[in-house]
Design a protein around this motif. Structure first.
Motif, short mmCIF file in Angstrom:
data_model
loop_
_atom_site.label_atom_id
_atom_site.label_comp_id
_atom_site.label_asym_id
_atom_site.label_seq_id
_atom_site.Cartn_x
_atom_site.Cartn_y
_atom_site.Cartn_z
N GLU B 11 2.06 3.50 4.11
CA GLU B 11 1.20 2.35 4.44
C GLU B 11 1.82 1.47 5.51
OE1 GLU B 11 0.43 0.77 0.55
OE2 GLU B 11 -1.12 2.28 0.14
N GLU B 12 3.15 1.48 5.57
CA GLU B 12 3.84 0.68 6.59
C GLU B 12 3.68 1.32 7.98
OE1 GLU B 12 8.24 0.15 6.50
OE2 GLU B 12 7.69 -1.13 4.80
N ALA B 13 3.66 2.66 8.00
CA ALA B 13 3.69 3.36 9.30
C ALA B 13 2.29 3.60 9.85
CB ALA B 13 4.41 4.70 9.14
N VAL B 14 1.32 3.84 8.95
CA VAL B 14 -0.04 4.16 9.43
C VAL B 14 -0.88 2.89 9.32
CG1 VAL B 14 -2.07 5.62 9.10
CG2 VAL B 14 0.22 6.53 8.58
N ALA B 15 -1.45 2.45 10.44
CA ALA B 15 -2.15 1.15 10.47
C ALA B 15 -3.26 1.09 9.43
CB ALA B 15 -2.75 0.96 11.86
N ASN B 16 -3.32 -0.01 8.71
CA ASN B 16 -4.38 -0.29 7.72
C ASN B 16 -4.61 0.87 6.77
OD1 ASN B 16 -4.90 -2.69 9.18
ND2 ASN B 16 -6.01 -1.45 10.70
N ALA B 17 -3.51 1.53 6.38
CA ALA B 17 -3.68 2.72 5.53
C ALA B 17 -3.63 2.34 4.06
CB ALA B 17 -2.57 3.71 5.83
N GLU B 18 -4.36 3.14 3.30
CA GLU B 18 -4.25 3.10 1.83
C GLU B 18 -3.77 4.47 1.40
OE1 GLU B 18 -8.14 0.74 0.90
OE2 GLU B 18 -7.58 2.08 -0.75
N ALA B 19 -2.60 4.51 0.79
CA ALA B 19 -2.03 5.82 0.42
C ALA B 19 -1.94 5.93 -1.10
CB ALA B 19 -0.64 5.96 1.02
N GLU B 20 -2.30 7.12 -1.58
CA GLU B 20 -2.16 7.39 -3.03
C GLU B 20 -1.35 8.66 -3.14
OE1 GLU B 20 -4.83 9.80 -4.72
OE2 GLU B 20 -3.36 9.85 -6.34
N VAL B 21 -0.17 8.55 -3.75
CA VAL B 21 0.74 9.70 -3.83
C VAL B 21 0.88 10.12 -5.28
CG1 VAL B 21 3.11 10.49 -3.42
CG2 VAL B 21 1.99 8.97 -1.78
N ARG B 22 0.83 11.42 -5.53
CA ARG B 22 0.98 11.92 -6.89
C ARG B 22 1.84 13.18 -6.87
NH1 ARG B 22 -3.36 12.77 -4.25
NH2 ARG B 22 -4.22 14.89 -4.07
N ARG B 23 2.26 13.61 -8.03
CA ARG B 23 3.05 14.84 -8.11
C ARG B 23 2.10 16.03 -7.95
NH1 ARG B 23 5.01 11.34 -11.77
NH2 ARG B 23 7.18 10.70 -11.48
#
Lengths: 113, 80
Positions: B11-23
């Motif tokens: 989210e810091e690197a990609v502008a206005n991003a919403e990231a959801e990370v899972r295994r």
């Protein structure tokens, strides 16, 4: 064929092999293992997807010299993860991109040369 | 690697991003991850370029802390 995980080849040799494989093949997949004996789920998925559209997929087993292959591949694709697919010399992606192209019915076109 | 840390880096690197990370595999496996990222910055970008933005955000962690990362990218419109 016993497999020694930390066997490695000289970097120059691997770099040349990678450059050549990308240049000389329409479709080349750098994978862990071989199509008959894939050594990782992502590689298995990639070869499965490619095999549905092309019989002439060239494959290279990066486990012969993993770190050197990562270094050589990064120069072409900006990343070190495996598997990596190249079509007509151009980086296409890993198994997730192949799967997403397939889901959208775009994989056949993307692999057409 | 800690999932929320991976989300933060994306989210810091990609502008206005919403990231959801899972295994990506089983519960205990913190090295094979899957990320779904939504951002207007992906507008007009090819799949490879979109994925590259996410990989660049995690550059020094790739293949060391994160062995594999399955990436899915959408613009807000595509996400619906």
């Amino acid at each position: 064929m016993t497999f020694d995980p930390n066997q490695s080849l000289p970097q120059e040799e691997v770099t040349e092999r990678v450059d050549q494989a990308i240049e000389e093949n329409d479709v080349v997949l750098f994978m862990k293992g071989t199509p008959m004996m894939p050594q990782c789920g992502y590689s298995e998925r990639a070869i499965g997807l490619l095999g549905q559209h092309r019989e002439d997929v060239a494959t290279v087993d990066v486990l012969e010299s993993l770190e050197e292959f990562r270094t050589a591949l990064e120069r072409h694709s900006d990343r070190e993860t495996i598997p990596q697919t190249f079509v007509d010399g151009e980086f296409v992606g890993g198994s997730d991109i192949l799967a997403q192209l397939d889901e959208r019915g775009e994989l056949a076109d993307r692999l057409a040369v | 690697m800690d999932l929320t840390e991976v989300e933060r880096l994306i989210e810091e690197a990609v502008a206005n991003a919403e990231a959801e990370v899972r295994r990506a595999r089983h519960e205990g496996d913190d090295e094979h991850l899957a990320a779904t990222v939504v951002s207007p910055a992906f507008e007009g970008e090819s799949l490879v370029d979109r994925h590259q933005q996410v990989y660049d955000a995690l550059d020094e962690h790739m293949t060391t802390d994160i062995h594999a990362l399955e990436v899915e990218t959408f613009t807000p419109e595509e996400r619906g």
